[in-house]
Write an enzyme that holds these catalytic residues in place. Structure first.
Site, PDB file in Angstrom:
ATOM      1  N   HIS A   1       0.840  -1.211   0.000  1.00 38.58           N
ATOM      2  CA  HIS A   1       0.000   0.000   0.000  1.00 38.58           C
ATOM      3  C   HIS A   1       0.873   1.259   0.000  1.00 38.58           C
ATOM      4  CE1 HIS A   1      -4.000   1.975   1.165  1.00 38.58           C
ATOM      5  NE2 HIS A   1      -3.129   2.965   1.004  1.00 38.58           N
TER       6      HIS A   1
ATOM      7  N   HIS B   1       1.323   4.991  -2.532  1.00 38.45           N
ATOM      8  CA  HIS B   1       0.815   5.758  -3.676  1.00 38.45           C
ATOM      9  C   HIS B   1       1.977   6.349  -4.461  1.00 38.45           C
ATOM     10  CE1 HIS B   1      -3.482   5.886  -2.292  1.00 38.45           C
ATOM     11  NE2 HIS B   1      -2.879   5.587  -1.153  1.00 38.45           N
TER      12      HIS B   1
ATOM     13  N   HIS C   1      -9.774   1.328  -0.146  1.00 39.57           N
ATOM     14  CA  HIS C   1      -9.517   2.133   1.056  1.00 39.57           C
ATOM     15  C   HIS C   1     -10.808   2.173   1.875  1.00 39.57           C
ATOM     16  CE1 HIS C   1      -6.026   3.785  -1.076  1.00 39.57           C
ATOM     17  NE2 HIS C   1      -5.647   4.376   0.042  1.00 39.57           N
TER      18      HIS C   1
ATOM     19  N   GLU D   1     -10.433   3.699   7.327  1.00 34.87           N
ATOM     20  CA  GLU D   1      -9.253   4.481   7.730  1.00 34.87           C
ATOM     21  C   GLU D   1      -9.743   5.583   8.661  1.00 34.87           C
ATOM     22  OE1 GLU D   1      -7.340   6.573   4.524  1.00 34.87           O
ATOM     23  OE2 GLU D   1      -5.618   7.169   5.755  1.00 34.87           O
TER      24      GLU D   1
ATOM     25  N   HIS E   1      -6.025   0.083   5.034  1.00 36.11           N
ATOM     26  CA  HIS E   1      -6.131   0.539   6.428  1.00 36.11           C
ATOM     27  C   HIS E   1      -7.072  -0.369   7.240  1.00 36.11           C
ATOM     28  CE1 HIS E   1      -3.913   4.180   5.352  1.00 36.11           C
ATOM     29  NE2 HIS E   1      -4.684   4.249   4.287  1.00 36.11           N
TER      30      HIS E   1
ATOM     31  N   ASP F   1       2.329   4.240   2.563  1.00 36.34           N
ATOM     32  CA  ASP F   1       1.216   5.061   2.079  1.00 36.34           C
ATOM     33  C   ASP F   1       1.656   6.252   1.220  1.00 36.34           C
ATOM     34  OD1 ASP F   1      -1.480   5.480   1.734  1.00 36.34           O
ATOM     35  OD2 ASP F   1      -1.859   6.297   3.730  1.00 36.34           O
TER      36      ASP F   1
HETATM   37 ZN   LIG Z   1      -3.680   4.977   0.718  1.00 38.05          ZN
END
Ligand SMILES: [Zn+2]
Length: 364
Positions: free
Chosen positions: A15, A17, A214, A217, A238, A295
């Site tokens: 995970h 980005h 997602h 979270e 998450h 992340d």
């Molecule tokens: Zn993310």
């Protein structure tokens, strides 16, 4: 100050980005080249503006992207370069396999409605973005020997983009693309059931495209339930708030759903409140299937080791648990079965564990 890594062995990251993992120097370089004004002249100044070191609200977090995304989006050279450099960074962190995610639409400036980041219209379509990222990742994989695959993101607030996202997953399947994601603001009411997302995830199931979402979270356990029941997700991005619904938590454990945990991110975004026990501790103690991930390391001014350090220092994680969670990450990766087995064997060797039992009975 060179600090010893918390876990100095091969790692798997699921995970992270792409557009949250860019070198600040690269942003400065392309800003200059493209004549785009930035509020900073040095990498350090830039990091101060777009980076966080204490918790901020979600809207504040999102404004960070508005500073630098216009520098990268709409440039072929920049898109290829950030993908290539991403693999270099991961290799340095000891990551042997990574799944990096991004929204093709957020890097495009043509055939995308609306055109993001107030860019003028150009000629880079979401389709070409995927092609460019693939080229960068493949070159990076050859140069740095970290295996890199990609996940294409749908955005909660842009259900009109989602049908194209799944089509791009099909078109570029295994030419680094291995899955689909739903990112963005999960608190948008009813966003899991918007027709565009529904259509995309239905098509993903039908076409054998792997799925993550997602959820949980900052949003409630109910959004996690929607991700599993409505969107048929295999992994949860998450998922901390799953713990608020005991029945759901027990069910997801039984179904061996994988949680993509991002400790440092959860602190800075306020997804986890420091006065409470971190969900990762519960996941560890319950021997849940989860991974540790960075992340958006550019915005969080971190590396993957930041997350491992936090787990080791503040949550009582041991070397054994780091091994266990990385093996689970490899098992829950979106690689084809034969490549997954190679990856698992690589980890077992590096961790000096006996080879994994035959997985033939797990095959479909
Ligand atoms: Zn993310």
């Amino acid at each position: 100050m060179a600090q010893a890594p918390a876990f100095d062995k091969p790692k798997v990251e699921l995970h992270v980005h792409l557009d949250g993992a860019i070198n600040p120097e690269t942003i400065l370089y392309f800003a200059k080249q493209r004549g785009i004004a930035l509020p900073a002249d040095t990498a350090q100044e830039l990091q101060k503006i777009i980076g966080m070191d204490k918790p901020q609200s979600l809207p504040e977090f999102l404004t960070k992207f508005e500073y630098y995304m216009p520098v990268i989006a709409g440039s072929r050279e920049a898109i290829k370069r950030i993908a290539y450099e991403f693999v270099e960074t991961k290799a340095k962190e000891g990551v042997v396999y990574v799944e990096v995610r991004y929204s093709p639409h957020l890097l495009a400036n043509s055939k995308v409605e609306p055109i993001p980041w107030k860019q003028p219209e150009g000629d880079i379509t979401p389709d070409e973005v995927v092609n460019l990222v693939n080229q960068g990742l493949q070159r990076g994989e050859k140069a740095f020997r970290t295996k890199a695959r990609s996940i294409l993101c749908c955005m909660r607030h842009q259900p009109n983009w989602s049908p194209e996202v799944v089509e791009l997953c099909k078109k570029y399947w295994q030419q680094t693309v291995v899955g689909i994601d739903l990112a963005g603001d999960e608190t948008i009411k009813g966003s899991s059931s918007l027709p565009g997302h529904l259509e995309a995830y239905k098509e993903a199931v039908k076409s054998g495209i792997h799925r993550t979402v997602h959820a949980g979270e900052v949003g409630s356990a109910e959004i996690v339930r929607e991700a599993v029941d409505i969107l048929k997700t295999e992994r949860v991005g998450h998922g901390y708030h799953t713990l608020e619904d005991k029945a759901l938590y027990n069910r997801l454990r039984k179904e061996n759903i994988h949680f993509e945990v991002c400790p440092w991110s959860s602190y800075l975004t306020g997804a986890w409140k420091p006065e409470t026990e971190h969900p990762a501790i519960r996941f560890k103690d319950d021997r849940v299937n989860y991974s540790l991930n960075s992340d958006d390391p550019l915005v969080f001014r971190s590396t993957l080791d930041t997350d491992y350090q936090m787990a080791k220092r503040d949550m009582g994680f041991t070397e054994e648990e780091f091994k266990r969670l990385n093996i689970n990450a490899a098992r829950s990766s979106f690689l084809p079965e034969n490549e997954k087995e190679d990856l698992l064997n690589q980890l077992y060797r590096a961790y000096r564990l006996p080879p994994p039992p035959a997985t033939a009975d797990q095959d479909p």
